[in-house]
Design an enzyme around this catalytic site. Sequence first.
Site, PDB file in Angstrom:
ATOM      1  CE  LYS A 142      -3.513  -2.724  -0.064  1.00 14.11           C
ATOM      2  NZ  LYS A 142      -4.561  -3.097   0.867  1.00 14.11           N
TER       3      LYS A 142
HETATM    4  C1  PLP Z   1      -5.604  -3.959   1.355  1.00 11.92           C
HETATM    5  C2  PLP Z   1      -7.058  -3.703   1.301  1.00 11.92           C
HETATM    6  C3  PLP Z   1      -7.906  -3.955   2.390  1.00 11.92           C
HETATM    7  C4  PLP Z   1      -7.468  -4.664   3.627  1.00 11.92           C
HETATM    8  O1  PLP Z   1      -6.352  -4.157   4.245  1.00 11.92           O
HETATM    9  P1  PLP Z   1      -5.450  -5.086   5.189  1.00 11.92           P
HETATM   10  O2  PLP Z   1      -4.526  -4.102   5.836  1.00 11.92           O
HETATM   11  O3  PLP Z   1      -4.725  -6.038   4.292  1.00 11.92           O
HETATM   12  O4  PLP Z   1      -6.324  -5.776   6.154  1.00 11.92           O
HETATM   13  C5  PLP Z   1      -9.230  -3.598   2.272  1.00 11.92           C
HETATM   14  N1  PLP Z   1      -9.712  -3.035   1.160  1.00 11.92           N
HETATM   15  C6  PLP Z   1      -8.943  -2.803   0.092  1.00 11.92           C
HETATM   16  C7  PLP Z   1      -9.534  -2.167  -1.124  1.00 11.92           C
HETATM   17  C8  PLP Z   1      -7.592  -3.148   0.115  1.00 11.92           C
HETATM   18  O5  PLP Z   1      -6.822  -2.946  -0.970  1.00 11.92           O
END
Ligand code: PLP
Length: 359
Positions: free
Chosen positions: A174
């Site tokens: 991310k």
């Molecule tokens: C990564 C992601 C999540 C979940 O995040 P985590 O930190 O992996 O639990 C939820 N929604 C979207 C669109 C994502 O890309």
Amino acid sequence: MIPYGRQSIDDQDVAAVVEVLHGDWLTQGPAVEAFEAALCDITEAPFAVAFANGTAALHAAAAAAGLGAGDRVAVPALTFSATAACARYVGASIDLVDIDPMTLCIDLGRVPIEADAVIAVHYAGLPTDLGRLARRPRIVIEDACHALGASTPDGPVGNCARSDMCCFSFHPVKPITTAEGGAVTTADPALAERLRRFRNHGIERRPDIAGWYYEVVDVGFNYRLPDVLAALGRSQLRRLADFIAARNRLAERYRDLLAGSPVELPPSAPLGSRHGYHLFAVQVDRRAEVYESLRQAGIAAQVHYVPIHHHPTYRALGLDDADLANTDRAYDRLLSIPLHPGLTEAEQDRVVAALLAAT
Ligand SMILES: *Cc1c(COP(=O)(O)O)cnc(C)c1O
């Protein structure tokens, strides 16, 4: 292998973590507070509440909003399963909404009039224009797990100008990372209070009764982010602007190199908005073959996402998937090619050559 996404950790990030390891707090403490304050600075949100991961942040947002049995939550069909799971965690039902093929984000004009809430995903980091909601449901939540650092004419994503809460993930691929981590921003002090309580077992301290006394007023969870990881997050936030600039520069370079080819380019941000470019999701014919050719060339592309209504646990709910044609059409062709701040131009040239050879 060239990965589709990857963290970028420097010596200052490492030093920030080591400093906390030598200190008094390891789990939630002063580094979490400092990280939350830095998130408020960057998003211009009045409140930020850090969580153990993005999924926990979404769960907390759904719970803090008071969503539950009998409520209908509209979510895009093209998203990671956690977007839909948070509605199920609180016992709400799900309305799957098709995407707008021009943005690959939820088609806000098609959110059912009966929906109690909508969760809008800023797919690939392109901020959805929440002004396009025909009618505002009781609750508007942004799933901005792709979009920290993106902005619209309303300001930075996360300022909640047109939403109740905005959720982020700090998973390594991310925009910034805490290894595992997440956060919810909000402009509503009552929501911020409920989010904090939900994160910590539903506990309310009662120093008015005794220094040691506390009450559990809701069923909460242990969704705390450790200080060790918050220190990494705060250090990473220093570099967010550089990360987003690098992603935008590399994305523009992909656009130049792939122009006029059979590869369909992703939507770009409208004038006045800034794309976060968490993903560079192109569309190609014969996607499975292209995916395999890239792998053989040492390139780990990925598909974002297998749509919600394709997963057995959601199929079993008997969701109405009659009208998700845009999602299914995009899903057949989507392929996220490598894009992250550390990607070199030489690696990018390799990706382009392999992609052009395969299409
Ligand atoms: C990564 C992601 C999540 C979940 O995040 P985590 O930190 O992996 O639990 C939820 N929604 C979207 C669109 C994502 O890309």
